[in-house]
Scaffold this motif. Structure first.
Motif, PDB file in Angstrom:
ATOM      1  N   THR A   1       5.369  -8.216  -0.034  1.00  0.00           N
ATOM      2  CA  THR A   1       5.002  -8.495   1.358  1.00  0.00           C
ATOM      3  C   THR A   1       5.049  -9.998   1.622  1.00  0.00           C
ATOM      4  O   THR A   1       5.568 -10.453   2.645  1.00  0.00           O
ATOM      5  CB  THR A   1       3.582  -7.974   1.658  1.00  0.00           C
TER       6      THR A   1
ATOM      7  N   ARG B   1       3.229  -4.918  -4.765  1.00  0.00           N
ATOM      8  CA  ARG B   1       3.477  -4.694  -3.338  1.00  0.00           C
ATOM      9  C   ARG B   1       3.102  -5.927  -2.528  1.00  0.00           C
ATOM     10  O   ARG B   1       3.773  -6.317  -1.597  1.00  0.00           O
ATOM     11  CB  ARG B   1       2.672  -3.486  -2.855  1.00  0.00           C
ATOM     12  N   ARG B   2       1.982  -6.540  -2.938  1.00  0.00           N
ATOM     13  CA  ARG B   2       1.505  -7.734  -2.258  1.00  0.00           C
ATOM     14  C   ARG B   2       2.536  -8.853  -2.377  1.00  0.00           C
ATOM     15  O   ARG B   2       2.853  -9.541  -1.400  1.00  0.00           O
ATOM     16  CB  ARG B   2       0.179  -8.120  -2.924  1.00  0.00           C
TER      17      ARG B   2
END
Lengths: 170, 626
Positions: A161, A157-158
């Motif tokens: 982002t 997810r990081r």
């Protein structure tokens, strides 16, 4: 047993998919759309159960937990139990710090690669633990797997982002 | 001798199957246009009207008296009789007033405040209508079109919905079908239906992304296609993003050039129609000018492609970000895909195509008409459901379903992208000593906080035996059926006290509303249909007569005196029939006029092609210089 597959951790993904499709071909509600209501309800319940079995078996962790449950073992850290393995807690902390320190996409990717390697290793160990019938060890490995998978997911997810931020900036 | 038939369970239609007398169709109920299609032997086709039109504009006009027009005729009334016409009603399905978006602070709808909250209602031509009733009118028109073409009753349908439609919007769609006298065989997600049409037509295998940008909704789905199995791996999108939003951006831009003005509902509708026209023109042209009239004052507005792309760029980027999310959910990189399929009229916008191609690193496929592909897939599925099929559609829950817990947080019970049908249970407990009731608040969405998600239903479980806090065990069960509709039930374990709700209250229609509307629609159905068919035939006839008269003015010299006399006689006959009430006579006169003008039309076409060819050459030269 819903998918009539052998009870084994080393389950071939293609075999699972084939069994899943075959079962849904037989029971999916679409096959019963013009049948009387009781049959439709039965199909709905069957298809729901088949989906559940597929979801559990598709994930290596789900499969391991299911096998342990069948053998009468619980995984620590699950409902109401506490984790007391200091080595595991320490490892989890180190992973978390590594991810927190990773500031750019390359660093996050490195953490992801390492996490994936660790997952592969754990899965291999799980396979041999199940082969040896060592359920206690398998349960400990599943717990480690839970932690690392969660971290790998956060890293994913990081990375997304960061990629999005980069796109927005350019 | 009798032969024994051996079938797989579920593959045989019932012995007393109604298939021979009643047809099952596929319906794409779109924001801008709707279509109806039927499939025979795995070959789907769109059902067109007498004039060969495939699209039915999703526009309903409530004219004076009880007259209701649907489709092209209603769309033409949009400019002259704007406050009696409803367009883009799909955007209101299952929605509350807080979901509405205006233009210069004015909505293209006259909204009636609904104190109870829940779905909005509209004031149209002196009536108050629910979006479900307006959608039902469109469905009735599609049904009538199917019945006229097939010559038998149409009672069952597969209706497509955006994959990203939430439970309220799905329920509203189902209610609309019921009002239109259609049994919904299945609600199928639009991108999945499109994949079905592509997969069966092109024999596609592998991983495919379906990029579906319609008038008001955007979906992106990732599917795995292999022999006979269409498995959705992940889906994402935005239930309130589409070509309408492009029109809004353009209209805002034009209005900003005029300075601040207050618009009435009719002016908003006309401004949006103009903006849409500008958008469509700039698909194959670089620049143009359009006129907007507000408060009796007309102004001309210039728009070029660069400015258009600047205006809609942020909206297009939202679709690309959703594509990235879906690939991430499925842990798939663009290089692993076998193809990207474009669906929906808004994928004609060049910027959309360009960005999709850039993001996925390949030219997208659009070899099946993006306006038709969803309806074709729906027809295939309608045939599969009624006559049996070897294909299998495995779809997923598009949005996570959960419950409110302490502090306004959401506890997810069924995460998005879980295969349907699915049933999941989760245990909750009481937080106060002696607590005997528990409020259950069902929400849908991906956000962490309750108020950021859509509230689907609230109910209370009563009769929990008084215990210390945390001792009761309340099991809440979420079940999503094959249509993607949710049922929630709750049981207290020690007593077995159970309560269950079909998730409907917040945005659905109350049962008594539904009963009243059904009754009204039965009473009016027969008259409605006869009147509507006649009106449509008249409108089409008038359209043809106007076209022929215009052609006579410009190209009358192509006819000799005898030919001209025949055309004039046919025109006069048509005018006489249109004045009457016999639909068959009107259709006959239309056909006669078409025959009388056939040679004329061919000669005009020859002349037209010669003119167009020289025109194109000059046009190209200009665009190169410009």
């Amino acid at each position: 047993m819903r998918l009539a597959l052998p009870r084994s951790f080393a389950l071939d993904g293609a075999l699972l998919e084939k069994a899943y499709f075959a079962a849904q071909r037989q029971f999916h509600p679409d096959r019963f759309a013009t049948r009387p209501a009781p049959e439709r309800l039965e199909a709905l319940q069957q298809a729901t159960a088949i989906n559940e079995a597929y979801e559990v078996l598709k994930s290596l962790r789900g499969r391991a937990e299911h096998l342990l449950a069948l053998a009468g073992h619980t995984v620590p850290g699950g409902n109401g139990t506490t984790v007391s393995d200091p080595a595991l807690l320490m490892e989890a902390l180190e992973w978390r710090e590594a991810l927190a320190d990773a500031e750019d996409a390359a660093a996050v990717d490195l953490v992801r690669t390492e996490a994936r390697e660790r997952i592969d290793g754990l899965v291999k160990d799980l396979g041999s633990a199940f082969d040896a019938g060592d359920h206690r060890r398998a349960a400990a490995l599943v717990l480690s797997l839970t932690y690392i998978e969660k971290l790998a997911d956060e890293a994913r997810r990081r990375a997304a982002t960061l990629a999005q931020a980069k796109r927005a900036a350019s | 001798m009798m032969l024994l038939d051996i079938h797989e369970p579920g593959e045989t239609p019932l012995p007393h199957s109604q298939d021979a007398e009643e047809a099952a169709v596929g319906i794409d109920l779109g924001t801008t246009n709707s279509l109806v299609a039927i499939s025979h032997g795995g070959t789907p086709e769109i059902i067109s009207d007498e004039m060969g039109q495939t699209l039915v504009p999703s526009v309903v006009a409530y004219l004076d008296g009880e007259r209701t027009l649907v489709g092209e005729a209603a769309r033409r009334a949009l400019l002259d009789d704007a406050d009696r016409v409803v367009a883009s009603v799909k955007r209101l399905m299952g929605r509350g007033i807080e979901d509405m978006k205006g233009l210069a602070g004015q909505l293209p709808y006259d909204i009636v405040p609904n104190e109870a909250g829940g779905m909005v209602k509209l004031r149209v031509g002196g009536r108050v209508l629910s979006p479900v009733e307006v959608s039902a009118e469109i469905l009735k028109a599609l049904r009538a079109r199917g019945e006229a073409a097939l010559g038998k009753p149409v009672t069952r349908a597969v209706i497509t919905v955006p994959a990203y439609f939430d439970d309220a919007a799905r329920t509203a769609t189902r209610d609309a079908a019921r009002l239109a006298g259609l049994e919904v065989l299945r609600l199928v997600n639009e991108p999945t239906a499109a994949a079905l049409a592509y997969g069966l037509d092109q024999g596609a295998e592998g991983l495919y992304a379906v990029f579906d940008l319609g008038g008001g909704t955007f979906d992106v789905s990732l599917l795995k296609l292999q022999t006979g199995v269409f498995q959705v791996l992940a889906t994402g999108g935005d239930a309130a993003l589409g070509g309408d939003d492009f029109d809004h951006a353009i209209a805002e831009h034009f209005l900003a050039q005029r300075g601040h003005v207050a618009l009435d509902v009719a002016e908003v509708k006309r401004a949006l129609v103009t903006a849409r026209l500008a958008k469509e023109c700039l698909t194959d042209r670089n620049t143009g000018s359009w006129v907007i009239e507000v408060g009796g004052e007309a102004t001309e507005h210039h728009l070029d492609v660069a400015t258009l792309e600047h205006l809609i760029g942020p909206l297009v980027e939202r679709t690309i970000a959703a594509c990235a999310d879906v690939l991430r959910d499925a842990d798939v990189s663009p290089t692993e895909l076998s193809g990207v399929v474009l669906v929906g009229g808004s994928t004609r916008v060049p910027l959309v195509r360009r960005r999709v191609a850039e993001f996925f690193g390949r030219e997208p496929l659009s070899n099946i008409d993006p306006d038709q592909v969803v309806a074709l897939g729906a027809a295939l599925q309608a045939e599969a459901l009624t006559r049996g099929s070897d294909t299998l559609l495995l779809d997923v829950v598009p949005l996570s379903l959960g419950m409110e817990t302490m502090g306004g947080l959401v506890e997810k019970v069924i995460p998005r992208n879980t295969p349907m049908p699915v049933s999941r249970a989760q245990d909750f407990t009481t937080y106060q000593d002696g607590q005997t009731a528990m409020a259950i608040h069902v929400v849908q969405g991906e956000r962490e906080l309750v108020h950021q998600n859509r509230s689907l239903a609230r109910f209370e479980l009563h009769g929990i035996p008084p215990m210390t806090a945390g001792a009761a065990r309340i099991r809440v069960n979420f079940t999503v059926d094959a249509d993607g509709l949710l049922t929630v039930s709750a049981t207290e374990a020690s007593t077995g006290i159970a309560q269950s709700v079909e998730v409907k209250p917040s945005y659905g229609l109350a049962e008594e509303d539904m009963a009243r509307m059904l009754k009204e629609s039965w009473e009016n159905a027969r008259e409605d249909m006869t009147a509507r068919l006649l009106t449509e035939a008249r409108v089409d006839a008038e359209r043809l007569a106007i076209a022929v008269q215009a052609a006579l003015v410009t190209d009358g010299d192509l006819l000799n005196i005898a030919e001209r006399a025949a055309v004039d006689a046919s025109l006069a006959h048509l005018a006489a029939m249109v004045a009457g009430v016999d639909r068959e006579a009107v259709l006959g006169a239309v056909e006669a006029l078409e025959q009388a003008t056939q040679a004329f039309a061919e000669r005009r076409m020859d002349r037209g092609i010669r003119t167009a060819l020289s025109g194109v050459a000059i046009g190209r030269l200009e665009s190169k210089l410009g």
